[in-house]
Scaffold this active site. Structure first.
Site, PDB file in Angstrom:
ATOM      1  N   ASN A   1      11.709   0.582   1.115  1.00 11.94           N
ATOM      2  CA  ASN A   1      10.627   1.537   1.407  1.00 11.94           C
ATOM      3  C   ASN A   1       9.864   1.206   2.686  1.00 11.94           C
ATOM      4  O   ASN A   1       9.255   2.093   3.280  1.00 11.94           O
ATOM      5  CB  ASN A   1       9.670   1.544   0.201  1.00 11.94           C
TER       6      ASN A   1
ATOM      7  N   ARG B   1       0.848  -1.198   0.000  1.00  8.30           N
ATOM      8  CA  ARG B   1       0.000   0.000   0.000  1.00  8.30           C
ATOM      9  C   ARG B   1       0.889   1.256   0.000  1.00  8.30           C
ATOM     10  O   ARG B   1       2.121   1.154  -0.005  1.00  8.30           O
ATOM     11  CB  ARG B   1      -0.911   0.009   1.224  1.00  8.30           C
TER      12      ARG B   1
ATOM     13  N   TYR C   1      11.824   7.186  15.375  1.00  2.00           N
ATOM     14  CA  TYR C   1      11.694   7.323  13.914  1.00  2.00           C
ATOM     15  C   TYR C   1      12.813   8.200  13.355  1.00  2.00           C
ATOM     16  O   TYR C   1      13.472   7.854  12.377  1.00  2.00           O
ATOM     17  CB  TYR C   1      10.319   7.918  13.606  1.00  2.00           C
TER      18      TYR C   1
ATOM     19  N   ASP D   1       6.000  -7.380   1.296  1.00  2.00           N
ATOM     20  CA  ASP D   1       5.362  -6.719   2.450  1.00  2.00           C
ATOM     21  C   ASP D   1       4.974  -7.786   3.469  1.00  2.00           C
ATOM     22  O   ASP D   1       5.025  -8.988   3.187  1.00  2.00           O
ATOM     23  CB  ASP D   1       4.101  -5.958   1.982  1.00  2.00           C
TER      24      ASP D   1
ATOM     25  N   THR E   1      -0.827   9.049   3.070  1.00  2.00           N
ATOM     26  CA  THR E   1      -0.901   7.583   3.020  1.00  2.00           C
ATOM     27  C   THR E   1      -1.573   7.080   4.302  1.00  2.00           C
ATOM     28  O   THR E   1      -1.863   7.865   5.213  1.00  2.00           O
ATOM     29  CB  THR E   1       0.510   6.950   2.939  1.00  2.00           C
TER      30      THR E   1
ATOM     31  N   THR F   1       0.292   8.305   7.522  1.00  2.00           N
ATOM     32  CA  THR F   1       0.086   9.666   8.019  1.00  2.00           C
ATOM     33  C   THR F   1      -1.364   9.902   8.409  1.00  2.00           C
ATOM     34  O   THR F   1      -1.653  10.660   9.339  1.00  2.00           O
ATOM     35  CB  THR F   1       0.552  10.700   6.974  1.00  2.00           C
TER      36      THR F   1
ATOM     37  N   ASP G   1       9.214  -9.905   5.807  1.00  2.00           N
ATOM     38  CA  ASP G   1       9.417  -9.046   6.979  1.00  2.00           C
ATOM     39  C   ASP G   1      10.851  -8.553   6.890  1.00  2.00           C
ATOM     40  O   ASP G   1      11.799  -9.328   7.054  1.00  2.00           O
ATOM     41  CB  ASP G   1       9.180  -9.841   8.261  1.00  2.00           C
ATOM     42  N   VAL G   2      11.024  -7.262   6.648  1.00  2.00           N
ATOM     43  CA  VAL G   2      12.370  -6.749   6.364  1.00  2.00           C
ATOM     44  C   VAL G   2      13.322  -6.842   7.551  1.00  2.00           C
ATOM     45  O   VAL G   2      14.532  -6.671   7.383  1.00  2.00           O
ATOM     46  CB  VAL G   2      12.326  -5.288   5.842  1.00  2.00           C
TER      47      VAL G   2
ATOM     48  N   LYS H   1      15.698   7.328  10.481  1.00  2.00           N
ATOM     49  CA  LYS H   1      15.730   7.997   9.179  1.00  2.00           C
ATOM     50  C   LYS H   1      17.066   8.720   8.965  1.00  2.00           C
ATOM     51  O   LYS H   1      17.543   8.832   7.840  1.00  2.00           O
ATOM     52  CB  LYS H   1      14.529   8.946   9.048  1.00  2.00           C
TER      53      LYS H   1
END
Ligand code: NAD
Length: 253
Positions: A87, A16, A152, A37, A187, A190, A60-61, A156
């Protein structure tokens, strides 16, 4: 002729949101895409809407073993792997005093460790085939601090730094590595943070030069550029897609 004709891409977190928009754009530009995903049902729907040029893969990254089998399967299915878009990400708000170690590590394990594992896993495949392009999704939260986003923010910024280290180290193998820094994009992530589906994200953006929140499609142009050979001389760089959010400073109206 598509800008990504003949290329094979794996896009994490692409069930998504921005990842799904990137997967769609890549297919439109001629690429074959692995939609990866943890959201299996949504991911399968997203991939099936893309037709024969895409398939869904549970990934699962934060799990190195899942990475190994996903990349092996991608290379076996499509014959090569030219592009990785790291991503997948999770957002988490907490005041510093309230930030639990458990939640801190959860954010780190998806956003930061996941990005590292992705780069580590694809490096050998890309090296063997003579090169590739890795696009790491950071954020404007990787360029500046933000209250209540200590975990977060840290991931980043880490993605931005790891991107440069990887660009320097993997350049000899023909692998380019760049980071993308979106601003506020409309998205599920957010909207959930802003209170749900009815949230007015444009309101938070009324002081931007662009006067609105970004849309997932707004980030696909830079992703296509970085995935393609058009960006052959770009590596270790930061590409900001924020509607002008970081153009000014706190005094700006
Ligand atoms: P989103 O929540 O719509 O999409 C994130 C996707 O990542 C989801 O499909 C989710 O299932 C997946 N995911 C979460 N944990 C995962 C895991 N362990 N393994 C694999 N997939 C996992 O959010 P989005 O806005 O599309 O976010 C995409 C990326 O862009 C994220 O890295 C996010 O931090 C970043 N970003 C978003 C914004 C924004 O304003 N939306 C701004 C800057 C950066």
């Amino acid at each position: 002729m598509g800008r990504l004709d003949g290329k094979v891409a794996l896009v994490t977190g692409s069930a998504r949101g921005q990842g799904a928009a990137v997967a769609q754009r890549f297919v439109d530009e001629g690429a074959r895409v692995v939609v990866a995903d943890v959201l299996d049902d949504v991911g399968k729907e997203t991939a099936s809407a893309l037709g024969d040029s895409a398939y869904f893969r549970h990934l699962d990254v934060s799990d190195e073993h899942e990475w190994a089998s996903a990349v092996e399967e991608a290379a076996a299915t499509f014959g090569r792997l030219d592009v990785l878009v790291n991503n997948a990400g999770v957002l988490h708000f907490a005041a510093i005093a309230d930030q639990t170690v458990e939640d801190f590590w959860r954010v780190v394990s998806v956003n930061q460790l996941g990005c590292f594992l992705g780069m580590r896993t694809v490096a050998s495949v890309m090296t063997a085939q003579g090169g590739g392009s890795i696009v790491n999704v950071s954020s404007i939260e990787g360029l500046a601090g933000a209250p209540f986003l200590i975990a977060y923010n840290s991931t980043k910024f880490a993605i931005r730094g790891m991107t440069k280290t990887a660009a320097l180290e993997l350049g000899a193998s023909g692998i380019r590595v760049n980071s993308v820094h979106p601003g506020l994009i409309d998205t599920g992530m957010t909207r959930a943070a802003a209170g749900g589906d009815g949230a007015d994200l444009d309101r938070a953006c009324r002081r931007l030069p662009t006067k609105r929140a970004g849309r997932p499609d707004d980030v696909t142009g830079i992703m296509t550029f970085l995935a393609s050979d058009e960006s052959v001389y770009c590596t270790g760089s930061e590409f900001v897609v924020d509607g002008g959010a970081t153009a000014g400073h706190a005094f700006t109206h």
